[in-house]
Design an enzyme around this catalytic site. Structure first.
Site, PDB file in Angstrom:
ATOM      1  N   LYS A   1      44.860  46.261 -90.754  1.00 35.90           N
ATOM      2  CA  LYS A   1      44.624  47.477 -91.541  1.00 35.90           C
ATOM      3  C   LYS A   1      45.350  48.679 -90.970  1.00 35.90           C
ATOM      4  O   LYS A   1      45.775  48.696 -89.822  1.00 35.90           O
ATOM      5  CB  LYS A   1      43.116  47.730 -91.674  1.00 35.90           C
ATOM      6  CG  LYS A   1      42.484  46.731 -92.642  1.00 35.90           C
ATOM      7  CD  LYS A   1      41.064  47.049 -92.991  1.00 35.90           C
ATOM      8  CE  LYS A   1      40.554  46.002 -93.995  1.00 35.90           C
ATOM      9  NZ  LYS A   1      39.122  46.094 -94.227  1.00 35.90           N
TER      10      LYS A   1
ATOM     11  N   ARG B   1      36.574  39.048 -89.983  1.00 35.58           N
ATOM     12  CA  ARG B   1      37.368  38.613 -91.140  1.00 35.58           C
ATOM     13  C   ARG B   1      38.826  38.908 -90.819  1.00 35.58           C
ATOM     14  O   ARG B   1      39.204  40.078 -90.705  1.00 35.58           O
ATOM     15  CB  ARG B   1      36.901  39.396 -92.373  1.00 35.58           C
ATOM     16  CG  ARG B   1      37.631  39.051 -93.659  1.00 35.58           C
ATOM     17  CD  ARG B   1      37.140  39.962 -94.787  1.00 35.58           C
ATOM     18  NE  ARG B   1      37.773  39.626 -96.047  1.00 35.58           N
ATOM     19  CZ  ARG B   1      38.978  40.049 -96.417  1.00 35.58           C
ATOM     20  NH1 ARG B   1      39.685  40.822 -95.615  1.00 35.58           N
ATOM     21  NH2 ARG B   1      39.490  39.691 -97.584  1.00 35.58           N
TER      22      ARG B   1
HETATM   23  N1  HH2 Z   1      38.709  43.999 -96.421  1.00 40.16           N
HETATM   24  C1  HH2 Z   1      39.513  43.630 -97.439  1.00 40.16           C
HETATM   25  C2  HH2 Z   1      39.018  42.841 -98.489  1.00 40.16           C
HETATM   26  N2  HH2 Z   1      37.741  42.406 -98.486  1.00 40.16           N
HETATM   27  N3  HH2 Z   1      35.634  42.294 -97.447  1.00 40.16           N
HETATM   28  C3  HH2 Z   1      34.812  42.636 -96.441  1.00 40.16           C
HETATM   29  N4  HH2 Z   1      33.553  42.195 -96.426  1.00 40.16           N
HETATM   30  N5  HH2 Z   1      35.246  43.410 -95.398  1.00 40.16           N
HETATM   31  C4  HH2 Z   1      36.517  43.901 -95.347  1.00 40.16           C
HETATM   32  O1  HH2 Z   1      36.841  44.636 -94.379  1.00 40.16           O
HETATM   33  C5  HH2 Z   1      37.418  43.565 -96.405  1.00 40.16           C
HETATM   34  C6  HH2 Z   1      36.927  42.744 -97.457  1.00 40.16           C
HETATM   35  C7  HH2 Z   1      40.944  44.057 -97.446  1.00 40.16           C
HETATM   36  O2  HH2 Z   1      41.775  43.077 -96.859  1.00 40.16           O
HETATM   37  P1  HH2 Z   1      42.659  42.030 -97.690  1.00 40.16           P
HETATM   38  O3  HH2 Z   1      41.781  41.106 -98.455  1.00 40.16           O
HETATM   39  O4  HH2 Z   1      43.625  41.362 -96.800  1.00 40.16           O
HETATM   40  O5  HH2 Z   1      43.510  42.938 -98.659  1.00 40.16           O
HETATM   41  P2  HH2 Z   1      43.486  43.173-100.218  1.00 40.16           P
HETATM   42  O6  HH2 Z   1      42.201  43.878-100.554  1.00 40.16           O
HETATM   43  O7  HH2 Z   1      44.707  44.022-100.464  1.00 40.16           O
HETATM   44  O8  HH2 Z   1      43.562  41.839-100.912  1.00 40.16           O
END
Ligand code: HH2
Length: 273
Positions: A207, A243
């Site tokens: 992030k 995660r």
């Molecule tokens: N961060 C993201 C997505 N889902 N869920 C939880 N519980 N906690 C988090 O910190 C979290 C999450 C963002 O990361 P990513 O899925 O890699 O990115 P994107 O939302 O662009 O798909």
């Protein structure tokens, strides 16, 4: 525990488009398992800053074939990362066993009811605002206190609606409507969140918080060192699961930390060191 991120999206902030086909997603899922993941978090809608919502049919078409194909094969639980109750229900029917909701069951009028109906574990994550605008002007007087109080209140609302206490996970939502100082305050005071008595999920992998500390890390793929530092800190503070995108490196870092700390619990390590 380590939750591996499986983004079946064209536009996720660090790996959008890389695993958007069912075949690519399956190959990546198997790689995450081989690397030591305990969970897989399957998502079909990016919630990165400025992301626009995705239609339900589109999200379902992305995640369902992958969950169907993986269930039974991997021998490990999968969660569905979605804000939509209907997507959560369909994913659970297809083989997922936890609902990861970045809106903590606030995005739809029937979210709470659906969580009760589904009956499985649910992650309640804190976010200030909506992904499309959440980074415009996040505001807190005391981020750690406010996020803890809000998550505690959401857990109570969920329980009052009929969600079992043992089914509730909490997540501070690193980067979701938060500036660097807010994210740092949350990380510094993770023990307060742990003290609420629910298992904590922490997601900081790749992030922008890392880039805010190390401006040379403009590319999300250059944020591994910072992501590992946060995962190790989280484990020492007592979070139950991190995660992450880089499962192999995270599992290795956690193993080395555990070996150094010996049989002291993560919490004892924090209070005695
Ligand atoms: N961060 C993201 C997505 N889902 N869920 C939880 N519980 N906690 C988090 O910190 C979290 C999450 C963002 O990361 P990513 O899925 O890699 O990115 P994107 O939302 O662009 O798909």
């Amino acid at each position: 525990m380590v939750m591996g991120v499986l983004n079946v999206t064209p536009d996720s902030f660090s790996d959008g488009g890389r695993f958007a086909s069912v075949e690519a997603a399956l190959v990546h899922a198997r790689a995450l398992v081989a690397a030591g993941a305990n969970w897989l978090d399957v998502g079909g809608e990016s919630t990165r800053p400025s992301a626009q919502p995705v239609a339900e049919e589109v999200e379902l078409a992305r995640v369902l074939p992958v969950i169907y194909a993986l269930q039974g094969e991997l021998g490990m639980p999968m969660s569905i990362d979605t804000r939509k109750p209907a997507v959560a229900r369909a994913a659970m029917a297809a083989g997922a066993s936890m609902w990861n909701d970045v809106t903590a069951l606030t995005s739809a009028p029937d979210s709470l009811k659906m969580a009760v109906e589904i009956g499985g574990p649910v992650v309640l994550m804190h976010m200030q605002g909506e992904p499309a605008t959440m980074q415009d002007a996040p505001r807190y007087k005391d981020a750690a206190a406010e996020v803890c109080a809000w998550l505690d209140a959401r857990a109570r609302v969920a329980m009052a609606a009929g969600v079992r206490r043992e089914a509730i996970w909490l997540d501070p939502g690193i980067g979701f409507g938060k500036r660097l100082e807010h994210n740092l305050a949350l990380l510094r005071h993770l023990d307060r969140l742990v003290a609420l008595g629910f298992p904590i999920l922490l997601g900081a992998s790749r992030k922008r918080t890392v880039q805010h500390i190390d401006p040379t890390a403009a590319d999300p793929l250059d944020r591994l060192g910072g992501s590992l530092a946060i995962a190790l800190h989280g484990a020492r503070a007592g979070v139950a699961m991190v995660r992450v995108h880089d499962v192999r490196e995270t599992v290795q870092a956690l193993k080395v930390q555990a070996a150094i700390l010996g049989d002291r619990t993560a919490k004892a390590a924090v209070t005695t060191s």
